[in-house]
Design a protein around this motif. Structure first.
Motif, PDB file in Angstrom:
ATOM      1  N   LYS A  81      77.773  37.050  43.079  1.00 20.77           N
ATOM      2  CA  LYS A  81      78.110  38.288  43.801  1.00 20.77           C
ATOM      3  C   LYS A  81      79.315  38.996  43.192  1.00 20.77           C
ATOM      4  N   ASN A  82      80.297  38.243  42.765  1.00 20.02           N
ATOM      5  CA  ASN A  82      81.501  38.828  42.187  1.00 20.02           C
ATOM      6  C   ASN A  82      81.173  39.603  40.905  1.00 20.02           C
ATOM      7  N   MET A  83      80.414  38.975  40.012  1.00 22.35           N
ATOM      8  CA  MET A  83      80.069  39.634  38.746  1.00 22.35           C
ATOM      9  C   MET A  83      79.113  40.800  39.001  1.00 22.35           C
ATOM     10  N   PHE A  84      78.181  40.628  39.933  1.00 18.93           N
ATOM     11  CA  PHE A  84      77.246  41.708  40.246  1.00 18.93           C
ATOM     12  C   PHE A  84      77.999  42.948  40.734  1.00 18.93           C
ATOM     13  N   SER A  85      79.023  42.740  41.548  1.00 18.32           N
ATOM     14  CA  SER A  85      79.776  43.887  42.072  1.00 18.32           C
ATOM     15  C   SER A  85      80.465  44.666  40.957  1.00 18.32           C
ATOM     16  N   LYS A  86      80.739  44.011  39.833  1.00 15.87           N
ATOM     17  CA  LYS A  86      81.414  44.676  38.720  1.00 15.87           C
ATOM     18  C   LYS A  86      80.467  45.497  37.847  1.00 15.87           C
ATOM     19  N   ILE A  87      79.158  45.208  37.948  1.00 21.97           N
ATOM     20  CA  ILE A  87      78.207  45.916  37.080  1.00 21.97           C
ATOM     21  C   ILE A  87      77.188  46.743  37.855  1.00 21.97           C
ATOM     22  N   LYS A  88      77.246  46.710  39.183  1.00 24.33           N
ATOM     23  CA  LYS A  88      76.197  47.366  39.963  1.00 24.33           C
ATOM     24  C   LYS A  88      76.132  48.882  39.755  1.00 24.33           C
ATOM     25  N   SER A  89      77.204  49.493  39.290  1.00 21.03           N
ATOM     26  CA  SER A  89      77.184  50.940  39.060  1.00 21.03           C
ATOM     27  C   SER A  89      76.578  51.300  37.702  1.00 21.03           C
ATOM     28  N   CYS A  90      76.350  50.306  36.847  1.00 21.44           N
ATOM     29  CA  CYS A  90      75.755  50.560  35.526  1.00 21.44           C
ATOM     30  C   CYS A  90      74.262  50.790  35.691  1.00 21.44           C
ATOM     31  N   SER A  91      73.706  51.716  34.919  1.00 19.66           N
ATOM     32  CA  SER A  91      72.293  52.026  35.093  1.00 19.66           C
ATOM     33  C   SER A  91      71.390  51.372  34.068  1.00 19.66           C
ATOM     34  N   PRO A  92      71.348  51.818  32.824  1.00 16.33           N
ATOM     35  CA  PRO A  92      70.423  51.134  31.915  1.00 16.33           C
ATOM     36  C   PRO A  92      70.940  49.731  31.611  1.00 16.33           C
ATOM     37  N   VAL A  93      70.033  48.828  31.273  1.00 13.26           N
ATOM     38  CA  VAL A  93      70.411  47.445  31.007  1.00 13.26           C
ATOM     39  C   VAL A  93      71.376  47.350  29.836  1.00 13.26           C
ATOM     40  N   LYS A  94      71.317  48.272  28.899  1.00 14.64           N
ATOM     41  CA  LYS A  94      72.261  48.281  27.773  1.00 14.64           C
ATOM     42  C   LYS A  94      73.687  48.430  28.292  1.00 14.64           C
ATOM     43  N   GLU A  95      73.882  49.315  29.233  1.00 20.19           N
ATOM     44  CA  GLU A  95      75.208  49.533  29.819  1.00 20.19           C
ATOM     45  C   GLU A  95      75.667  48.279  30.570  1.00 20.19           C
ATOM     46  N   ILE A  96      74.745  47.636  31.282  1.00 19.51           N
ATOM     47  CA  ILE A  96      75.066  46.396  32.002  1.00 19.51           C
ATOM     48  C   ILE A  96      75.497  45.331  30.998  1.00 19.51           C
ATOM     49  N   TRP A  97      74.734  45.182  29.912  1.00 18.67           N
ATOM     50  CA  TRP A  97      75.035  44.178  28.897  1.00 18.67           C
ATOM     51  C   TRP A  97      76.403  44.423  28.265  1.00 18.67           C
ATOM     52  N   LYS A 116      78.955  45.983  29.587  1.00 19.03           N
ATOM     53  CA  LYS A 116      79.986  45.695  30.589  1.00 19.03           C
ATOM     54  C   LYS A 116      80.179  44.180  30.742  1.00 19.03           C
ATOM     55  N   LEU A 117      79.070  43.434  30.789  1.00 17.26           N
ATOM     56  CA  LEU A 117      79.165  41.979  30.893  1.00 17.26           C
ATOM     57  C   LEU A 117      79.854  41.382  29.672  1.00 17.26           C
ATOM     58  N   THR A 118      79.530  41.904  28.510  1.00 19.00           N
ATOM     59  CA  THR A 118      80.156  41.423  27.278  1.00 19.00           C
ATOM     60  C   THR A 118      81.658  41.658  27.324  1.00 19.00           C
ATOM     61  N   GLN A 119      82.043  42.846  27.767  1.00 17.45           N
ATOM     62  CA  GLN A 119      83.471  43.156  27.861  1.00 17.45           C
ATOM     63  C   GLN A 119      84.157  42.260  28.891  1.00 17.45           C
ATOM     64  N   LEU A 120      83.505  42.052  30.040  1.00 16.33           N
ATOM     65  CA  LEU A 120      84.101  41.227  31.091  1.00 16.33           C
ATOM     66  C   LEU A 120      84.235  39.767  30.664  1.00 16.33           C
ATOM     67  N   CYS A 121      83.251  39.254  29.963  1.00 23.48           N
ATOM     68  CA  CYS A 121      83.245  37.836  29.601  1.00 23.48           C
ATOM     69  C   CYS A 121      83.976  37.536  28.303  1.00 23.48           C
ATOM     70  N   GLU A 122      83.861  38.413  27.342  1.00 16.86           N
ATOM     71  CA  GLU A 122      84.474  38.153  26.040  1.00 16.86           C
ATOM     72  C   GLU A 122      85.755  38.935  25.839  1.00 16.86           C
ATOM     73  N   GLY A 123      85.913  40.023  26.544  1.00 21.53           N
ATOM     74  CA  GLY A 123      87.101  40.847  26.379  1.00 21.53           C
ATOM     75  C   GLY A 123      86.957  41.780  25.195  1.00 21.53           C
ATOM     76  N   ASN A 124      88.001  42.505  24.937  1.00 21.74           N
ATOM     77  CA  ASN A 124      87.993  43.440  23.803  1.00 21.74           C
ATOM     78  C   ASN A 124      88.573  42.754  22.566  1.00 21.74           C
ATOM     79  N   ASP A 125      88.799  43.499  21.513  1.00 21.69           N
ATOM     80  CA  ASP A 125      89.313  42.932  20.266  1.00 21.69           C
ATOM     81  C   ASP A 125      90.682  42.279  20.473  1.00 21.69           C
ATOM     82  N   GLN A 126      91.512  42.881  21.306  1.00 25.02           N
ATOM     83  CA  GLN A 126      92.849  42.339  21.577  1.00 25.02           C
ATOM     84  C   GLN A 126      92.734  40.987  22.281  1.00 25.02           C
ATOM     85  N   THR A 127      91.813  40.884  23.227  1.00 22.89           N
ATOM     86  CA  THR A 127      91.610  39.624  23.936  1.00 22.89           C
ATOM     87  C   THR A 127      91.156  38.546  22.970  1.00 22.89           C
TER      88      THR A 127
END
Length: 182
Positions: A65-81, A83-94
């Protein structure tokens, strides 16, 4: 084929159902494509057009539920993916910070006197795997020498004998720990 199509949808966005345009060609004589109208779609076209929904459904079912709430506003699956990649792996600095921390762990590791060789093997291997996952690989020799250097003093005789009798360039980490455990 469907798995390849689904991965395409996840990484590149929804499929466009197209057909060759008979009216025009491009300057390099390759046929131009135009979007197919829905009444022209075949069952295969419908399946491909629906892959975005299928992929979304699969991702939704795997999220808490926690992760779903962070991506529920994304529409195409590409956008969801993305967002999930950013949330789980972070950006280049992370990623750079993770690499720095893993490198520090590798550089500062020492075997504790109360630690068994099996426990140290597990702890050391986790750090090497973490470095590898972050794109930094160490040579067999570098890893083996690191282990030999960070062992307590009572292991000096054993490690000196191993240095003289074994080719450290070819000695695998798991073989080193097997010899040390014996």
């Amino acid at each position: 084929m469907q798995v390849d199509d689904m991965w395409y949808v996840i990484t590149d966005g929804p499929m466009k159902i197209q057909t060759i345009s008979t009216a025009t060609t491009s300057t390099d004589d390759t046929p131009k494509m135009k979007e197919k109208s829905r009444y022209e779609w075949t069952s295969e076209d419908m399946r491909k057009a629906n892959l975005d929904n299928v992929a979304k459904d699969i991702l939704y079912k795997t999220l808490d539920k926690n992760m779903f709430s962070k991506i529920k506003s994304c529409s195409p699956v590409k956008e969801i993916w993305e967002k999930l990649t950013q949330l789980c792996e972070g950006n280049d600095q992370t990623e750079e910070n993770k690499l720095m921390v893993a490198t520090q762990k590798f550089n500062n590791i020492k075997m504790c006197s109360i630690e068994t060789m099996t426990e140290f093997d597990e702890r050391f291997s986790i750090i090497v795997i973490e470095l590898s996952t972050l794109g930094t690989t160490c040579s067999n020799r570098e890893v083996v020498i690191k282990v030999m250097r960070v062992l307590p003093k009572e292991w000096d005789i054993k490690t000196m004998a191993m240095r003289k009798s074994k080719d450290l360039n070819k000695l695998e980490l798991h073989d080193l720990f097997a010899d040390l455990k014996a």
